[in-house]
Design a protein around this motif. Structure first.
Motif, mmCIF file in Angstrom:
data_model
loop_
_atom_site.group_PDB
_atom_site.id
_atom_site.type_symbol
_atom_site.label_atom_id
_atom_site.label_comp_id
_atom_site.label_asym_id
_atom_site.label_seq_id
_atom_site.Cartn_x
_atom_site.Cartn_y
_atom_site.Cartn_z
ATOM 1 N N PHE A 7 2.574 5.356 3.068
ATOM 2 C CA PHE A 7 3.138 4.013 2.961
ATOM 3 C C PHE A 7 3.035 3.330 4.318
ATOM 4 N N PRO A 8 1.849 2.803 4.648
ATOM 5 C CA PRO A 8 1.687 2.129 5.933
ATOM 6 C C PRO A 8 2.334 0.736 5.887
ATOM 7 N N VAL A 9 3.572 0.680 6.293
ATOM 8 C CA VAL A 9 4.386 -0.536 6.185
ATOM 9 C C VAL A 9 3.740 -1.722 6.902
ATOM 10 N N PRO A 49 0.801 -1.227 0.000
ATOM 11 C CA PRO A 49 0.000 0.000 0.000
ATOM 12 C C PRO A 49 0.838 1.284 0.000
ATOM 13 N N ILE A 50 1.274 1.697 -1.164
ATOM 14 C CA ILE A 50 2.020 2.950 -1.280
ATOM 15 C C ILE A 50 1.241 3.869 -2.219
ATOM 16 N N ILE A 51 0.915 5.046 -1.728
ATOM 17 C CA ILE A 51 0.055 5.941 -2.495
ATOM 18 C C ILE A 51 0.595 7.367 -2.428
ATOM 19 N N MET A 52 0.789 7.975 -3.586
ATOM 20 C CA MET A 52 1.145 9.391 -3.677
ATOM 21 C C MET A 52 -0.165 10.146 -3.765
ATOM 22 N N ASN A 53 -0.370 11.076 -2.821
ATOM 23 C CA ASN A 53 -1.682 11.719 -2.752
ATOM 24 C C ASN A 53 -1.558 13.227 -2.601
ATOM 25 N N GLY A 54 -1.102 13.897 -3.635
ATOM 26 C CA GLY A 54 -1.094 15.351 -3.621
ATOM 27 C C GLY A 54 0.092 15.967 -2.910
ATOM 28 N N LEU A 55 -0.160 17.151 -2.347
ATOM 29 C CA LEU A 55 0.898 17.938 -1.726
ATOM 30 C C LEU A 55 0.498 18.361 -0.315
ATOM 31 N N THR A 56 1.492 18.564 0.524
ATOM 32 C CA THR A 56 1.245 19.076 1.862
ATOM 33 C C THR A 56 1.035 20.590 1.797
ATOM 34 N N ARG A 57 0.715 21.210 2.918
ATOM 35 C CA ARG A 57 0.483 22.657 2.947
ATOM 36 C C ARG A 57 1.714 23.447 2.509
ATOM 37 N N ASN A 58 2.906 22.899 2.768
ATOM 38 C CA ASN A 58 4.113 23.632 2.388
ATOM 39 C C ASN A 58 4.606 23.256 0.991
ATOM 40 N N GLY A 59 3.806 22.477 0.251
ATOM 41 C CA GLY A 59 4.130 22.181 -1.133
ATOM 42 C C GLY A 59 4.939 20.921 -1.364
#
Length: 142
Positions: free
Chosen positions: A119-121, A103-113
């Protein structure tokens, strides 16, 4: 805590040393800078800290990490970084089945960009991954 603006004096010195090392390597190994500064939305300081946090601000270990990943990076780059699991894992794997085990997922950006990656190992299943795809293809997906 290892983020720009919250670094100790020692961490800042290590950041500057790592940055200088990347610049010194740019002629011989430009791929190192490509790897560290890959996310165009991420400012330089955040990229450097991201790599250093991965090795607890140990400069030598971070340099070894970058050097060890260069070949994997080059291979992925040749293939456009395999945008889907099917392309990365040989065409036989279904991305949804693979992600239930890895379960590895790229999901956008944080507040600081900075890029946000989940990645819940603890939910990763080696046995499940082996059922979905050959283990030697995993590095292509990352």
């Amino acid at each position: 805590n290892g983020f720009p603006g919250y670094l100790t004096k020692e961490q800042l010195e290590i950041c500057l040393s790592f940055r200088q090392w990347l610049k010194e390597q740019s002629d011989e190994n430009p791929i190192y800078s490509d790897m560290v500064y890959y996310y165009s939305v991420e400012e330089e300081a955040y990229a450097i800290c991201r790599y250093l946090r991965a090795r607890k601000f140990n400069l030598k270990d971070t340099q070894k990490l970058v050097e060890s990943l260069a070949d994997v990076w080059k291979e992925g780059q040749k293939h456009g970084f395999y945008p889907t699991a099917a392309e990365a894992l040989g065409g036989e794997s279904h991305e949804s089945a693979f992600l239930t085990q890895f379960p590895i997922i790229m999901n956008g950006l944080t507040r600081n960009g900075c890029p946000l990656l989940y990645f819940p190992v603890k939910y990763m299943s080696i046995e499940g991954i082996e059922c979905v795809c050959p283990m030697d293809t995993i590095s292509k997906y990352m």
